[in-house]
Design an enzyme around this catalytic site. Sequence first.
Site, PDB file in Angstrom:
ATOM      1  N   ASP A  50     -32.205 -26.158  23.338  1.00 17.67           N
ATOM      2  CA  ASP A  50     -32.956 -24.896  23.242  1.00 17.67           C
ATOM      3  C   ASP A  50     -34.381 -25.075  23.773  1.00 17.67           C
ATOM      4  O   ASP A  50     -35.101 -24.094  23.949  1.00 17.67           O
ATOM      5  CB  ASP A  50     -33.033 -24.426  21.777  1.00 17.67           C
ATOM      6  CG  ASP A  50     -31.945 -23.423  21.424  1.00 17.67           C
ATOM      7  OD1 ASP A  50     -31.463 -22.734  22.340  1.00 17.67           O
ATOM      8  OD2 ASP A  50     -31.597 -23.331  20.230  1.00 17.67           O
TER       9      ASP A  50
ATOM     10  N   GLN B 262     -28.894 -22.565  14.879  1.00 18.80           N
ATOM     11  CA  GLN B 262     -29.030 -21.124  15.064  1.00 18.80           C
ATOM     12  C   GLN B 262     -30.065 -20.550  14.090  1.00 18.80           C
ATOM     13  O   GLN B 262     -30.010 -20.821  12.894  1.00 18.80           O
ATOM     14  CB  GLN B 262     -27.659 -20.448  14.860  1.00 18.80           C
ATOM     15  CG  GLN B 262     -27.659 -18.966  15.148  1.00 18.80           C
ATOM     16  CD  GLN B 262     -27.918 -18.639  16.629  1.00 18.80           C
ATOM     17  OE1 GLN B 262     -27.388 -19.289  17.526  1.00 18.80           O
ATOM     18  NE2 GLN B 262     -28.745 -17.642  16.886  1.00 18.80           N
TER      19      GLN B 262
ATOM     20  N   LYS C  96     -21.485 -18.447  22.191  1.00 16.09           N
ATOM     21  CA  LYS C  96     -21.877 -19.734  22.794  1.00 16.09           C
ATOM     22  C   LYS C  96     -20.681 -20.681  22.837  1.00 16.09           C
ATOM     23  O   LYS C  96     -20.465 -21.387  23.826  1.00 16.09           O
ATOM     24  CB  LYS C  96     -23.034 -20.346  21.990  1.00 16.09           C
ATOM     25  CG  LYS C  96     -24.340 -19.576  22.178  1.00 16.09           C
ATOM     26  CD  LYS C  96     -25.425 -19.986  21.188  1.00 16.09           C
ATOM     27  CE  LYS C  96     -26.631 -19.043  21.315  1.00 16.09           C
ATOM     28  NZ  LYS C  96     -27.657 -19.258  20.285  1.00 16.09           N
TER      29      LYS C  96
END
Length: 293
Positions: free
Chosen positions: A121, A98, A54
Amino acid sequence: MTARILDGKAISQQIQQELALEVVRLREQTGVTPKLVAVLTGDDPASQVYVRNKERACQRVGMQGVVHRLPAETSQAELLALVGKLNADAAVHGILVQLPLPRGLDATPILDGIDPAKDVDCFHPQNVGLLAQGRPRFLPCTPHGVQQILFRSGLPTAGKRVVIVGRSDIVGKPLALLLAARTSPFGPEYANATVTLAHSRTPELAEVTRGAEIVVAAAGQPELVTGEMLTPGATVIDVGVNRVGDKLVGDVEFASASRVAGAITPVPGGVGPLTIAMLLGNTLTAARLAAGL
Ligand code: NDP
């Protein structure tokens, strides 16, 4: 029949090129460079790879990508405090925690603690609610990636029977919302599907999938969907990523499915690369919204 292979890697590269131009445009307009901060807690090897990918992807499109690495012993309060600090930092546009978190940490209050305007997200209840009501702020990354593959491959969903295998909050459920919606970022042709959400308690799964023109496998079960479970010519999107020995396999048995399907995504190189591209897209959206655009 041999299925057409839907090349997610190439589609993702194309989208990232487009995003890079948008990033330049935003900087020229406002002086702002989108910034994504990823918080990695502990030393899960797969998470380390995901976060590094990412970070690199941000750099490729001209965004800032920063990783906060915290030890596995980090407390709930410390993690929440970091999220609070990032929420308050106007230079940060997107925050990503994460998952999975190390044992002892509860992900729900941490994810709920992210400012919804920075929740790239699209996990925050406010953003899920907006999505459910058909007025999304962000689009959930993997489901939006699936929709991008269909759109960029010229495979409309309107009026089609779609079976999604898996009802998770990250993939199956939000994908059902996107595909059953009245319209999409690509117009009504890429929404308006008749969606069936199958799961581990669905009896006769093969009958259900055989009734679909589009099958999306997101169950986390290696090679669950086989060619026998498909109607000839079906489109098959394989979201699954499973490590079996030293190989990555999807939730679809590629060899048998690709003999029956009309189009199919491979694993790796299918949906995975799209998820990252959509995350970058959401970071750009967050930066634009923060700039009042
Ligand atoms: P979850 O484990 O959260 O959910 C799995 C879902 O599949 C559940 O709804 C479960 O049913 C259902 N399921 C499990 N076994 C069966 C079965 N035998 N028959 C029918 N349904 C079944 O997984 P995720 O949604 O998080 O992930 C799914 C897969 O996608 C994984 O392989 C994951 O690694 C991958 N993934 C890939 C991404 C990418 O970028 N390519 C991103 C996110 C995930 P029930 O609800 O009844 O338990």
